[in-house]
Design a protein around this motif. Structure first.
Motif, mmCIF file in Angstrom:
data_model
loop_
_atom_site.group_PDB
_atom_site.id
_atom_site.type_symbol
_atom_site.label_atom_id
_atom_site.label_comp_id
_atom_site.label_asym_id
_atom_site.label_seq_id
_atom_site.Cartn_x
_atom_site.Cartn_y
_atom_site.Cartn_z
ATOM 1 N N ALA A 26 0.862 -1.194 0.000
ATOM 2 C CA ALA A 26 0.000 0.000 0.000
ATOM 3 C C ALA A 26 0.892 1.236 0.000
ATOM 4 C CB ALA A 26 -0.945 -0.050 1.192
ATOM 5 N N ALA A 27 0.710 2.118 0.973
ATOM 6 C CA ALA A 27 1.540 3.321 1.071
ATOM 7 C C ALA A 27 2.965 2.909 1.387
ATOM 8 C CB ALA A 27 0.996 4.237 2.157
ATOM 9 N N ILE A 28 3.919 3.519 0.698
ATOM 10 C CA ILE A 28 5.327 3.189 0.887
ATOM 11 C C ILE A 28 6.075 4.455 1.282
ATOM 12 C CG2 ILE A 28 7.423 2.378 -0.250
ATOM 13 C CD1 ILE A 28 5.606 0.648 -2.033
ATOM 14 N N ASP A 29 6.725 4.395 2.443
ATOM 15 C CA ASP A 29 7.527 5.510 2.942
ATOM 16 C C ASP A 29 8.974 5.282 2.525
ATOM 17 O OD1 ASP A 29 5.216 6.395 4.268
ATOM 18 O OD2 ASP A 29 5.713 5.230 6.059
ATOM 19 N N ILE A 30 9.649 6.371 2.113
ATOM 20 C CA ILE A 30 11.046 6.241 1.693
ATOM 21 C C ILE A 30 11.915 7.285 2.384
ATOM 22 C CG2 ILE A 30 10.497 5.223 -0.547
ATOM 23 C CD1 ILE A 30 11.157 7.980 -1.790
#
Length: 113
Positions: A26-30
């Protein structure tokens, strides 16, 4: 993307074969290096990760309600941990998966070489 985080991604949401987000991500933090954020473009891509980054104002110009309904938004941080509030990663909430044939590189994601 910071190398340490890239290696973590390969163990969690990033397919090791085709370098695309795995189905169900789903949402991907980088986390990025500061020099990677100097681009003035409103839309960019994280090479080797199949992930797009955009300025929030660009995405929200399409309609805040529509964006929040149809996209998974992740955060973008600098390596010192500070949040880049004007940038987000985004992925469609619905994914079209086209499975490859016998020559496909990844049976997990259907990606090709």
């Amino acid at each position: 993307m910071v190398e340490e985080r890239y290696q973590e991604a390969l163990q969690s949401w990033l397919c090791q074969v085709c370098k695309e987000p795995r189905p169900g991500s789903a949402a991907i933090d980088i986390v990025v290096e500061e020099e990677e954020t100097r681009s003035k473009t409103a839309l960019n891509v994280v090479l080797g990760a199949g992930l797009t980054v955009a300025r929030k104002d660009l995405l929200f110009s399409l309609g805040v309600e529509r964006v929040l309904r149809d996209l998974h938004l992740g955060t973008v941080r600098l390596s010192d941990g500070s949040l880049l509030e004007e940038l987000v990663t985004f992925r469609g909430s619905k994914q079209l998966l086209v499975r490859g044939n016998k020559c496909s590189a990844s049976t997990e994601t259907g990606g090709n070489d």
